[in-house]
Enzyme design. Structure first.
Site, PDB file in Angstrom:
ATOM      1  N   HIS A  37       0.843  -1.207   0.000  1.00  0.00           N
ATOM      2  CA  HIS A  37       0.000   0.000   0.000  1.00  0.00           C
ATOM      3  C   HIS A  37       0.877   1.257   0.000  1.00  0.00           C
ATOM      4  O   HIS A  37       0.584   2.225  -0.689  1.00  0.00           O
ATOM      5  CB  HIS A  37      -0.875   0.058   1.261  1.00  0.00           C
ATOM      6  CG  HIS A  37      -1.839  -1.071   1.404  1.00  0.00           C
ATOM      7  ND1 HIS A  37      -1.660  -2.087   2.317  1.00  0.00           N
ATOM      8  CD2 HIS A  37      -3.010  -1.335   0.772  1.00  0.00           C
ATOM      9  CE1 HIS A  37      -2.685  -2.922   2.247  1.00  0.00           C
ATOM     10  NE2 HIS A  37      -3.509  -2.503   1.317  1.00  0.00           N
ATOM     11  N   GLN A  61     -18.401  -6.054  -0.317  1.00  0.00           N
ATOM     12  CA  GLN A  61     -17.587  -6.816  -1.270  1.00  0.00           C
ATOM     13  C   GLN A  61     -17.170  -8.179  -0.703  1.00  0.00           C
ATOM     14  O   GLN A  61     -16.462  -8.935  -1.347  1.00  0.00           O
ATOM     15  CB  GLN A  61     -16.376  -6.010  -1.731  1.00  0.00           C
ATOM     16  CG  GLN A  61     -15.263  -5.833  -0.711  1.00  0.00           C
ATOM     17  CD  GLN A  61     -14.152  -4.971  -1.253  1.00  0.00           C
ATOM     18  OE1 GLN A  61     -14.296  -3.761  -1.389  1.00  0.00           O
ATOM     19  NE2 GLN A  61     -13.013  -5.570  -1.575  1.00  0.00           N
ATOM     20  N   GLY A 147      -3.208  -1.800  -6.902  1.00  0.00           N
ATOM     21  CA  GLY A 147      -2.104  -2.760  -7.021  1.00  0.00           C
ATOM     22  C   GLY A 147      -2.397  -3.820  -8.075  1.00  0.00           C
ATOM     23  O   GLY A 147      -3.548  -4.230  -8.261  1.00  0.00           O
ATOM     24  N   GLU A 148      -1.337  -4.284  -8.724  1.00  0.00           N
ATOM     25  CA  GLU A 148      -1.485  -5.344  -9.740  1.00  0.00           C
ATOM     26  C   GLU A 148      -1.693  -6.718  -9.124  1.00  0.00           C
ATOM     27  O   GLU A 148      -1.991  -7.661  -9.838  1.00  0.00           O
ATOM     28  CB  GLU A 148      -0.250  -5.387 -10.645  1.00  0.00           C
ATOM     29  CG  GLU A 148      -0.217  -4.251 -11.628  1.00  0.00           C
ATOM     30  CD  GLU A 148       0.879  -4.381 -12.657  1.00  0.00           C
ATOM     31  OE1 GLU A 148       0.677  -3.937 -13.786  1.00  0.00           O
ATOM     32  OE2 GLU A 148       1.957  -4.912 -12.325  1.00  0.00           O
ATOM     33  N   GLN A 153      -9.269  -7.231 -10.313  1.00  0.00           N
ATOM     34  CA  GLN A 153      -9.903  -6.009  -9.788  1.00  0.00           C
ATOM     35  C   GLN A 153      -9.473  -4.786 -10.612  1.00  0.00           C
ATOM     36  O   GLN A 153     -10.284  -3.910 -10.915  1.00  0.00           O
ATOM     37  CB  GLN A 153      -9.522  -5.832  -8.317  1.00  0.00           C
ATOM     38  CG  GLN A 153      -9.903  -4.469  -7.748  1.00  0.00           C
ATOM     39  CD  GLN A 153      -9.703  -4.392  -6.250  1.00  0.00           C
ATOM     40  OE1 GLN A 153     -10.518  -4.868  -5.485  1.00  0.00           O
ATOM     41  NE2 GLN A 153      -8.614  -3.774  -5.816  1.00  0.00           N
ATOM     42  N   VAL A 176       4.439  -5.644  -4.572  1.00  0.00           N
ATOM     43  CA  VAL A 176       5.604  -5.553  -3.692  1.00  0.00           C
ATOM     44  C   VAL A 176       5.727  -6.889  -2.976  1.00  0.00           C
ATOM     45  O   VAL A 176       4.723  -7.431  -2.487  1.00  0.00           O
ATOM     46  CB  VAL A 176       5.469  -4.393  -2.679  1.00  0.00           C
ATOM     47  CG1 VAL A 176       6.662  -4.360  -1.728  1.00  0.00           C
ATOM     48  CG2 VAL A 176       5.334  -3.067  -3.417  1.00  0.00           C
ATOM     49  N   LEU A 184       3.206  -9.258  -0.803  1.00  0.00           N
ATOM     50  CA  LEU A 184       2.690  -8.701   0.456  1.00  0.00           C
ATOM     51  C   LEU A 184       1.165  -8.638   0.393  1.00  0.00           C
ATOM     52  O   LEU A 184       0.580  -8.305  -0.637  1.00  0.00           O
ATOM     53  CB  LEU A 184       3.257  -7.305   0.694  1.00  0.00           C
ATOM     54  CG  LEU A 184       4.769  -7.217   0.900  1.00  0.00           C
ATOM     55  CD1 LEU A 184       5.153  -5.814   1.379  1.00  0.00           C
ATOM     56  CD2 LEU A 184       5.279  -8.254   1.899  1.00  0.00           C
ATOM     57  N   SER A 186      -2.425  -8.227   3.293  1.00  0.00           N
ATOM     58  CA  SER A 186      -2.909  -8.102   4.672  1.00  0.00           C
ATOM     59  C   SER A 186      -3.208  -9.483   5.243  1.00  0.00           C
ATOM     60  O   SER A 186      -3.202  -9.672   6.457  1.00  0.00           O
ATOM     61  CB  SER A 186      -4.182  -7.269   4.700  1.00  0.00           C
ATOM     62  OG  SER A 186      -4.006  -6.130   3.921  1.00  0.00           O
TER      63      SER A 186
HETATM   64  O1  PAF Z   1      -8.228  -3.746  -3.049  1.00  0.00           O
HETATM   65  C1  PAF Z   1      -8.839  -3.379  -2.023  1.00  0.00           C
HETATM   66  O2  PAF Z   1      -8.251  -3.205  -0.948  1.00  0.00           O
HETATM   67  C2  PAF Z   1     -10.334  -3.119  -2.100  1.00  0.00           C
HETATM   68  O3  PAF Z   1     -10.954  -4.021  -2.949  1.00  0.00           O
HETATM   69  C3  PAF Z   1     -10.674  -1.667  -2.484  1.00  0.00           C
HETATM   70  C4  PAF Z   1     -10.208  -1.331  -3.894  1.00  0.00           C
HETATM   71  C5  PAF Z   1     -10.046  -0.717  -1.494  1.00  0.00           C
HETATM   72  C6  PAF Z   1     -12.193  -1.476  -2.446  1.00  0.00           C
HETATM   73  O4  PAF Z   1     -12.718  -1.736  -1.181  1.00  0.00           O
END
Ligand code: PAF
Length: 292
Positions: A37, A61, A147-148, A153, A176, A184, A186
């Protein structure tokens, strides 16, 4: 850095920046921030006058309640990290602030969501699109950073921009990795020490797949990746204590733009091919990708 929790205060900060003619960069996140991030935020800082980061675990989501409940929430640590990279504003809304009314909006992405994550996480990409559009409407960025690692997404968000005709540049940022190659995420913090030690085998396997692609056809490479990970615990019992094993959910080799699976390397000649994987390890779903 200013912490903002309401839509009204966010609107004021955005209006003030716009009134001064400042360009705004937006980095949407769900928190539990790591170097991946921070690399997005550093890039946003280089390319914009002001950077807004949102930290919001977006319930719509998640198609799995347990996954939502387990998602790490580390707001204070996140804010310290954001300060350290010079983030200007962090937006930390509650669910009620973000969604005062039940969400009725739905987005569809056709073939882009019929592959990989799409069928396995019904409603996921629509939920992502709803929150991202809402953030775009509130922050009115010139550029937004993604991020890729979440490759599908990224393609979905590019498509969203086309659907809604917004003039926002979507900036893709490379994965990264930890020194041992693990992408990396979460979710990595949920891995046990032994599972964390095994996890770099995912990227090692993907890198070997890229080498194999020089001389093997697409189907061979796909099968080899899945088999290598699925049999890892049998081939390397010493590296897999506590009955740990990789359970590949999918590995697809797809056209980098259309995300449609390819049968032949030549099928993706102009757009390029990418390999996207989802693997379970130790009850944690890890994803990664490589470019061929
Ligand atoms: O990639 C993420 O962390 C999430 O899908 C996002 C783009 C922040 C939307 O909640």
């Amino acid at each position: 850095m200013e912490r903002i929790t309401t839509v009204a205060a966010l609107g004021e900060a955005v209006s003030a920046a716009k009134a001064e003619g400042k360009s705004i960069g937006l980095v949407p996140t769900m928190g539990a921030l790591h170097e991946g991030h921070l690399s997005l935020i550093r890039k946003a800082k280089e390319e914009n006058d002001v950077v807004f980061v949102s930290v919001f675990v977006n319930p719509i989501q998640f198609n799995n309640k347990e996954d939502l409940a387990k998602y790490p929430r580390t707001v204070d640590a996140d804010c310290e990290k954001l300060e350290s990279v010079g983030c200007d504003y962090v937006f930390l809304p509650s669910v009620e602030e973000m969604y005062p009314e039940p969400v009725k909006e739905e987005y569809h992405f056709g073939p882009l969501e019929e592959v990989m994550e799409g069928p396995r996480r019904p409603g996921h990409f629509s939920g992502v699109a709803v929150v991202v559009r809402r953030l775009f409407d509130l922050v009115k960025p010139v550029r937004a950073y993604f991020g890729e690692k979440d490759y599908q997404q990224l393609a979905i968000i590019r498509n969203l921009i086309e659907q809604i005709h917004y003039d926002i540049e979507i900036v893709p940022c490379p994965i990264v990795r930890a020194d041992d190659g693990l992408a990396l995420s979460s979710r990595n913090m949920r891995l046990s020490a032994s599972a964390r030690a095994m996890a770099p085998a995912i990227y090692e396997t993907l890198q070997q797949a890229v080498e194999m692609a020089e001389y093997e056809d697409v189907e061979e490479v796909k099968e080899w990746v899945v088999e290598t990970l699925a049999s890892f615990h049998e081939v390397n019992p010493d590296l897999c204590p506590d009955d740990l094993k990789f359970e590949p959910e999918y590995f697809e080799i797809v056209n980098a733009k259309t995300l449609q699976p390819i049968d032949d390397w030549d099928d993706a000649a102009d757009d390029g091919a990418v390999g996207c994987i989802a693997v379970w390890l130790n009850g944690v779903r890890l994803i990664d990708m490589v470019k061929f």
